[in-house]
Design a protein around this motif. Structure first.
Motif, PDB file in Angstrom:
ATOM      1  N   LEU A  65      42.074   2.926  23.294  1.00 55.08           N
ATOM      2  CA  LEU A  65      40.651   3.257  23.270  1.00 55.08           C
ATOM      3  C   LEU A  65      40.352   3.985  24.571  1.00 55.08           C
ATOM      4  CD1 LEU A  65      38.249   2.387  21.320  1.00 55.08           C
ATOM      5  CD2 LEU A  65      37.769   0.607  22.982  1.00 55.08           C
ATOM      6  N   THR A  66      39.418   4.917  24.537  1.00 53.00           N
ATOM      7  CA  THR A  66      39.059   5.643  25.754  1.00 53.00           C
ATOM      8  C   THR A  66      37.543   5.710  25.905  1.00 53.00           C
ATOM      9  OG1 THR A  66      39.471   7.661  27.015  1.00 53.00           O
ATOM     10  CG2 THR A  66      39.043   7.951  24.689  1.00 53.00           C
ATOM     11  N   CYS A  67      37.114   5.754  27.136  1.00 53.91           N
ATOM     12  CA  CYS A  67      35.698   5.959  27.429  1.00 53.91           C
ATOM     13  C   CYS A  67      35.461   7.458  27.435  1.00 53.91           C
ATOM     14  CB  CYS A  67      35.325   5.325  28.765  1.00 53.91           C
ATOM     15  SG  CYS A  67      33.588   5.582  29.192  1.00 53.91           S
ATOM     16  N   GLU A  68      34.588   7.927  26.551  1.00 57.27           N
ATOM     17  CA  GLU A  68      34.320   9.369  26.432  1.00 57.27           C
ATOM     18  C   GLU A  68      33.177   9.833  27.313  1.00 57.27           C
ATOM     19  OE1 GLU A  68      33.923  10.822  22.445  1.00 57.27           O
ATOM     20  OE2 GLU A  68      36.083  11.131  22.489  1.00 57.27           O
ATOM     21  N   GLY A  69      32.549   8.946  28.009  1.00 61.16           N
ATOM     22  CA  GLY A  69      31.432   9.333  28.857  1.00 61.16           C
ATOM     23  C   GLY A  69      30.318   8.318  28.760  1.00 61.16           C
ATOM     24  N   ARG A  70      29.123   8.749  29.179  1.00 70.19           N
ATOM     25  CA  ARG A  70      27.978   7.858  29.194  1.00 70.19           C
ATOM     26  C   ARG A  70      26.800   8.524  28.490  1.00 70.19           C
ATOM     27  NH1 ARG A  70      28.415   3.712  32.972  1.00 70.19           N
ATOM     28  NH2 ARG A  70      26.205   3.705  33.460  1.00 70.19           N
ATOM     29  N   ARG A  71      25.985   7.696  27.847  1.00 68.75           N
ATOM     30  CA  ARG A  71      24.759   8.164  27.189  1.00 68.75           C
ATOM     31  C   ARG A  71      23.632   7.207  27.533  1.00 68.75           C
ATOM     32  NH1 ARG A  71      27.011   9.141  21.178  1.00 68.75           N
ATOM     33  NH2 ARG A  71      28.368  10.889  21.642  1.00 68.75           N
ATOM     34  N   LEU A  72      22.431   7.672  27.309  1.00 67.13           N
ATOM     35  CA  LEU A  72      21.272   6.797  27.467  1.00 67.13           C
ATOM     36  C   LEU A  72      21.101   5.967  26.199  1.00 67.13           C
ATOM     37  CD1 LEU A  72      18.517   9.006  29.139  1.00 67.13           C
ATOM     38  CD2 LEU A  72      19.747   7.081  30.130  1.00 67.13           C
ATOM     39  N   SER A  73      20.925   4.670  26.368  1.00 66.11           N
ATOM     40  CA  SER A  73      20.671   3.792  25.221  1.00 66.11           C
ATOM     41  C   SER A  73      19.214   3.936  24.801  1.00 66.11           C
ATOM     42  CB  SER A  73      20.966   2.340  25.600  1.00 66.11           C
ATOM     43  OG  SER A  73      19.994   1.872  26.522  1.00 66.11           O
ATOM     44  N   ASP A  74      18.838   3.294  23.707  1.00 67.77           N
ATOM     45  CA  ASP A  74      17.453   3.312  23.250  1.00 67.77           C
ATOM     46  C   ASP A  74      16.518   2.711  24.293  1.00 67.77           C
ATOM     47  OD1 ASP A  74      18.264   4.474  20.893  1.00 67.77           O
ATOM     48  OD2 ASP A  74      18.379   2.576  19.802  1.00 67.77           O
ATOM     49  N   GLU A  75      17.055   1.811  25.126  1.00 68.97           N
ATOM     50  CA  GLU A  75      16.265   1.164  26.169  1.00 68.97           C
ATOM     51  C   GLU A  75      16.248   1.989  27.460  1.00 68.97           C
ATOM     52  OE1 GLU A  75      18.993  -0.599  24.733  1.00 68.97           O
ATOM     53  OE2 GLU A  75      17.650  -1.312  23.140  1.00 68.97           O
ATOM     54  N   GLY A  76      16.901   3.150  27.477  1.00 64.19           N
ATOM     55  CA  GLY A  76      16.911   4.012  28.643  1.00 64.19           C
ATOM     56  C   GLY A  76      17.972   3.679  29.678  1.00 64.19           C
ATOM     57  N   ARG A  77      18.942   2.843  29.319  1.00 62.43           N
ATOM     58  CA  ARG A  77      20.034   2.506  30.248  1.00 62.43           C
ATOM     59  C   ARG A  77      21.236   3.398  29.976  1.00 62.43           C
ATOM     60  NH1 ARG A  77      18.878  -3.433  28.845  1.00 62.43           N
ATOM     61  NH2 ARG A  77      20.211  -2.863  27.124  1.00 62.43           N
ATOM     62  N   ARG A  78      21.980   3.710  31.042  1.00 58.51           N
ATOM     63  CA  ARG A  78      23.228   4.469  30.901  1.00 58.51           C
ATOM     64  C   ARG A  78      24.286   3.511  30.363  1.00 58.51           C
ATOM     65  NH1 ARG A  78      23.105   9.607  31.183  1.00 58.51           N
ATOM     66  NH2 ARG A  78      25.134   9.807  32.131  1.00 58.51           N
ATOM     67  N   THR A  79      24.968   3.912  29.308  1.00 55.81           N
ATOM     68  CA  THR A  79      25.976   3.052  28.692  1.00 55.81           C
ATOM     69  C   THR A  79      27.231   3.854  28.363  1.00 55.81           C
ATOM     70  OG1 THR A  79      26.352   1.476  26.881  1.00 55.81           O
ATOM     71  CG2 THR A  79      24.981   3.364  26.381  1.00 55.81           C
ATOM     72  N   ASN A  80      28.390   3.225  28.520  1.00 54.23           N
ATOM     73  CA  ASN A  80      29.662   3.877  28.203  1.00 54.23           C
ATOM     74  C   ASN A  80      29.810   4.039  26.698  1.00 54.23           C
ATOM     75  OD1 ASN A  80      30.399   3.992  30.891  1.00 54.23           O
ATOM     76  ND2 ASN A  80      31.611   2.135  30.806  1.00 54.23           N
ATOM     77  N   ILE A  81      30.441   5.133  26.310  1.00 51.19           N
ATOM     78  CA  ILE A  81      30.715   5.430  24.902  1.00 51.19           C
ATOM     79  C   ILE A  81      32.227   5.468  24.716  1.00 51.19           C
ATOM     80  CG2 ILE A  81      30.409   7.142  23.048  1.00 51.19           C
ATOM     81  CD1 ILE A  81      27.813   5.762  23.979  1.00 51.19           C
ATOM     82  N   TYR A  82      32.721   4.767  23.697  1.00 55.02           N
ATOM     83  CA  TYR A  82      34.162   4.624  23.473  1.00 55.02           C
ATOM     84  C   TYR A  82      34.574   5.230  22.140  1.00 55.02           C
ATOM     85  CZ  TYR A  82      33.576   1.212  27.173  1.00 55.02           C
ATOM     86  OH  TYR A  82      33.273   0.610  28.364  1.00 55.02           O
ATOM     87  N   ARG A  83      35.837   5.706  22.097  1.00 56.21           N
ATOM     88  CA  ARG A  83      36.439   6.199  20.858  1.00 56.21           C
ATOM     89  C   ARG A  83      37.925   5.880  20.898  1.00 56.21           C
ATOM     90  NH1 ARG A  83      35.241  11.520  17.674  1.00 56.21           N
ATOM     91  NH2 ARG A  83      34.156  12.132  19.556  1.00 56.21           N
TER      92      ARG A  83
END
Length: 118
Positions: A65-83
């Protein structure tokens, strides 16, 4: 795409086998065909978020699995995205050390799948 033989050390083999043997790891890999946050994976598979984070860490350390980067969640927090990093894995136990054959995901396939999801 052809399968690529990956030469693994005993430590790598142990990490992959351990990660695959953990409860929920296979479900996380199946769900992570498209980029997802730990929270989304936890909700999709219906497992506690703490368990999901532990499995994600094991899968990342094993190279599955790899972390593809970060996105803003619905709550406005930065969260890691995995694939997941592969579509198939084959394990051969006929020698002293397991040998792995992997069908890696290509960037082209990831981009195409992302376009289909949008």
């Amino acid at each position: 795409m052809s399968r690529s033989q990956i030469k693994q050390t005993e430590g790598d083999s142990a990490a992959v086998l351990s990660a695959l043997g953990s409860k929920y790891s296979v479900e996380i890999l199946c769900a992570a065909g498209t980029p997802k946050s730990a929270q989304a994976l936890s909700e999709d598979i219906e497992i506690p978020i703490a368990t999901c984070y532990r499995r994600i860490e094991e899968l990342v350390n094993a190279g599955l699995l790899t972390c593809e980067g970060r996105r803003l969640s619905d709550e406005g927090r930065r969260t890691n995205i995995y694939r997941r990093t592969l579509d198939e894995i084959e394990i051969d136990f006929s020698d002293e050390t397991p040998e792995f054959s992997r069908k890696r995901r290509t960037e082209a396939k990831n981009r195409l799948q992302d376009q289909l999801e949008s």
